[in-house]
Design a protein around this motif. Structure first.
Motif, PDB file in Angstrom:
ATOM      1  N   VAL A 196       0.881  -1.158   0.000  1.00 37.77           N
ATOM      2  CA  VAL A 196       0.000   0.000   0.000  1.00 37.77           C
ATOM      3  C   VAL A 196       0.921   1.210   0.000  1.00 37.77           C
ATOM      4  O   VAL A 196       1.661   1.445   0.962  1.00 37.77           O
ATOM      5  CB  VAL A 196      -0.930   0.018   1.223  1.00 37.77           C
ATOM      6  CG1 VAL A 196      -1.774   1.288   1.227  1.00 37.77           C
ATOM      7  CG2 VAL A 196      -1.820  -1.214   1.241  1.00 37.77           C
ATOM      8  N   GLY A 197       0.915   1.961  -1.092  1.00 42.50           N
ATOM      9  CA  GLY A 197       1.936   2.994  -1.248  1.00 42.50           C
ATOM     10  C   GLY A 197       3.295   2.317  -1.295  1.00 42.50           C
ATOM     11  O   GLY A 197       3.524   1.412  -2.097  1.00 42.50           O
ATOM     12  N   ASN A 198       4.185   2.728  -0.414  1.00 42.18           N
ATOM     13  CA  ASN A 198       5.511   2.107  -0.329  1.00 42.18           C
ATOM     14  C   ASN A 198       5.647   1.181   0.874  1.00 42.18           C
ATOM     15  O   ASN A 198       6.762   0.740   1.179  1.00 42.18           O
ATOM     16  CB  ASN A 198       6.590   3.198  -0.260  1.00 42.18           C
ATOM     17  CG  ASN A 198       6.659   4.023  -1.522  1.00 42.18           C
ATOM     18  OD1 ASN A 198       6.568   3.490  -2.619  1.00 42.18           O
ATOM     19  ND2 ASN A 198       6.808   5.336  -1.368  1.00 42.18           N
ATOM     20  N   LYS A 308      -6.166   1.635  -6.898  1.00 44.41           N
ATOM     21  CA  LYS A 308      -5.250   2.767  -7.012  1.00 44.41           C
ATOM     22  C   LYS A 308      -4.489   2.968  -5.703  1.00 44.41           C
ATOM     23  O   LYS A 308      -5.061   2.904  -4.607  1.00 44.41           O
ATOM     24  CB  LYS A 308      -6.031   4.040  -7.355  1.00 44.41           C
ATOM     25  CG  LYS A 308      -5.149   5.249  -7.635  1.00 44.41           C
ATOM     26  CD  LYS A 308      -5.978   6.458  -8.045  1.00 44.41           C
ATOM     27  CE  LYS A 308      -5.099   7.667  -8.329  1.00 44.41           C
ATOM     28  NZ  LYS A 308      -5.896   8.846  -8.731  1.00 44.41           N
ATOM     29  N   GLY A 309      -3.209   3.222  -5.813  1.00 43.98           N
ATOM     30  CA  GLY A 309      -2.372   3.464  -4.649  1.00 43.98           C
ATOM     31  C   GLY A 309      -1.798   2.205  -4.035  1.00 43.98           C
ATOM     32  O   GLY A 309      -1.104   2.279  -3.015  1.00 43.98           O
ATOM     33  N   THR A 310      -2.068   1.057  -4.637  1.00 41.16           N
ATOM     34  CA  THR A 310      -1.542  -0.207  -4.129  1.00 41.16           C
ATOM     35  C   THR A 310      -0.800  -0.953  -5.229  1.00 41.16           C
ATOM     36  O   THR A 310      -0.991  -0.696  -6.408  1.00 41.16           O
ATOM     37  CB  THR A 310      -2.647  -1.121  -3.573  1.00 41.16           C
ATOM     38  OG1 THR A 310      -3.438  -1.630  -4.661  1.00 41.16           O
ATOM     39  CG2 THR A 310      -3.535  -0.375  -2.598  1.00 41.16           C
ATOM     40  N   THR A 311       0.025  -1.884  -4.808  1.00 45.00           N
ATOM     41  CA  THR A 311       0.708  -2.794  -5.720  1.00 45.00           C
ATOM     42  C   THR A 311       0.388  -4.211  -5.274  1.00 45.00           C
ATOM     43  O   THR A 311       0.753  -4.611  -4.166  1.00 45.00           O
ATOM     44  CB  THR A 311       2.229  -2.578  -5.697  1.00 45.00           C
ATOM     45  OG1 THR A 311       2.522  -1.222  -6.026  1.00 45.00           O
ATOM     46  CG2 THR A 311       2.922  -3.506  -6.677  1.00 45.00           C
TER      47      THR A 311
END
Length: 382
Positions: A196-198, A308-311
Motif C-alpha cells: 500500500v503505497g511504499n 489505485k495506490g496499491t501494488t
C-alpha cells in the motif's frame, strides 16, 4: 466470450496446447539445489542453521519490518502471532468470511471464537466500513479494551486477509482498530511483494503473518513467518516457537508452555533461494496479469486488478462471472479440459464448525463467492 475462448487463451499464454495447466506451480530456477545440498552436507537440516537466520533477515529486508520470526507454516505463524498478541480463551477475534480455512482455524487453536465481518468487493478483503458498523452495533470500550455488549466477551484482535495478494483497505482498518482498542494482526499469507503505497502488507499493525506453502508466489515447501516492529513481541514469538528453551550449552530448561514451530533449516534454504528471485517472479506475474486484463477487456467478464495506490503481487488472478451458473459452467469445462481453475473458498460461516459463529451482514462476500474464479497464475519460465 465463450468458455472455450478463455481456455484457448490460457493455453496460448502458457504455451501448453494439450497438457495439464496447474493453478499455481512453483518455479525453481535459482540456487534452490545448491542451498538445499549445502544444508544436507552441513547436517544442520532441522531448526538450527544459517539459512533460518538468513531467511528472517531477508524477510526484514523485503517487508521493511524490524523483526521476522520463521515458522513451519502460515497457520502456525498466525496462531503464534495471536498467542503473543494476547488472545485468551473465550475471546472473540474478528476476521472475514472470504478466506482460507486456516485463518479461522488459527483463531480456534487459541480457543477463541471467530466473528465474521463482510469484505469489500473491490479488494475482496475485510471492509473497514463493515467493521466500523459492526463495532458500533455490538461493541463497547471498557478500561482500554473492547467488549461485545451482547456476549460479554472481549474482542481482542482483528485479522484482515489480503485476498489473493490484493491489499485490503488496511490503513482504514488500522484506524478503526485503534479507535476500538483492538489489536491488528494481518493475515498476509498470500501477499508477499504487495504494497500500500511504499509500505509492505503485514506491517500496518502489531504483526503480520506470511505463508510459503508449495502453491505460493515464494515457496519453501512448507513454511511461514511473523513480521513485527515490536522488539519484545518478536523476542517472545521466537522464544515460544522454539519450545521456550532457555539458552544454555547443554541444559534443557523451558519456562513456558510453548510450541515446536521453528522453520527447519532445510526449508529455509529453499526459501532463501526463492526470495532471491522474488523481483523477477513479481515482474513476470505482473506481465501475466496485464495479458489477462487485455484479454478480458470488454468481454463481459470482470478481471480483478489492484486498486489505485496499491501494488498487488497477483498471486492468483481472479475473474468474476455474471452469476453462479456461468461460474460453475466454466469451472466444469476448464477442469475437464485440464486447465485448472477453482472457485473462491466456501465462506467460513457456512462450514459446519463455524456455522454458529457471530457474523454481520455478509452480502459482499456472498456476491463474490457466487461469481469468482481463479485461473492459472504460475510464474512462467522465460
Amino acid at each position: 466470450m465463450s468458455n472455450s475462448d478463455i481456455i484457448a487463451f490460457v493455453r496460448s499464454i502458457f504455451k501448453e496446447p494439450e497438457g495439464f495447466i496447474p493453478l499455481h506451480a512453483p518455479l525453481f530456477g535459482g540456487n534452490e539445489k545448491k542451498y538445499v545440498s549445502d544444508t544436507i552436507e552441513s547436517t544442520f537440516v532441522s531448526s538450527v542453521g544459517k539459512y533460518v537466520n538468513r531467511f528472517e533477515e531477508m524477510m526484514q529486508e523485503i517487508t521493511g519490518a524490524r523483526y521476522a520470526v520463521a515458522t513451519v507454516n502460515g497457520t502456525t505463524a498466525l496462531h503464534l502471532a495471536m498467542i503473543v498478541g494476547g488472545v485468551k480463551d473465550g475471546d472473540e477475534v474478528i476476521t472475514q468470511p472470504l478466506t482460507f480455512v486456516a485463518t479461522a482455524n488459527a483463531i480456534s487453536h487459541c480457543r477463541a471464537l471467530p466473528v465474521f465481518v463482510d469484505v469489500d468487493r473491490e479488494t475482496m478483503g475485510l471492509s473497514p466500513d463493515a467493521l466500523s458498523s459492526f463495532l458500533k452495533d455490538y461493541a463497547v470500550v471498557r478500561g482500554n479494551e473492547c467488549y461485545n455488549k451482547q456476549t460479554g466477551r472481549r474482542i481482542s484482535v482483528c485479522i484482515p486477509m489480503h485476498t489473493f495478494g490484493f491489499p485490503a483497505f488496511i490503513e482504514e482498518i488500522a484506524e478503526v482498530c485503534a479507535e476500538w482498542k483492538i489489536a491488528l494482526i494481518e493475515d498476509a499469507a498470500e501477499s508477499i511483494g504487495s504494497y500500500v503505497g511504499n509500505q509492505h502488507t503485514g506491517t500496518f499493525g502489531l504483526a503480520g503473518t506470511f505463508s510459503f506453502n508449495g502453491n505460493k508466489t515464494i515457496t519453501s515447501g512448507g513454511g511461514g513467518a511473523i513480521v513485527t516492529n515490536d522488539e519484545g513481541y518478536a523476542r517472545l514469538a521466537k522464544h515460544l516457537s522454539t519450545t521456550a528453551k532457555q539458552p544454555h550449552t547443554w541444559e534443557f530448561v523451558h519456562d513456558h508452555v510453548a510450541f515446536n514451530y521453528r522453520m527447519p533449516n532445510l526449508n529455509a534454504a529453499l526459501a532463501c533461494a526463492q526470495l532471491e528471485q522474488l523481483p523477477v517472479f513479481l515482474e513476470r506475474k505482473r506481465a501475466l496479469s496485464s495479458e489477462y486484463a487485455g484479454f478480458f477487456q470488454d468481454s463481459g467478464i470482470s478481471f480483478i486488478t489492484e486498486r489505485k495506490g496499491t501494488t498487488a503481487n497477483y498471486w492468483l488472478n481472479a475473474i468474476l462471472f455474471a452469476d453462479r451458473p456461468a461460474r460453475d459452467s466454466f469451472l466444469s469445462e476448464s477442469n475437464t479440459e485440464k486447465v485448472m481453475s477453482r472457485p473462491a473458498w466456501e465462506l467460513m460461516n457456512r462450514l459446519p464448525m463455524y456455522r454458529n459463529c457471530l457474523k454481520g451482514d455478509l452480502s459482499n462476500a456472498e456476491w463474490l463467492e457466487e461469481r469468482l474464479v481463479n485461473i492459472p497464475s504460475s510464474v512462467r519460465n522465460q
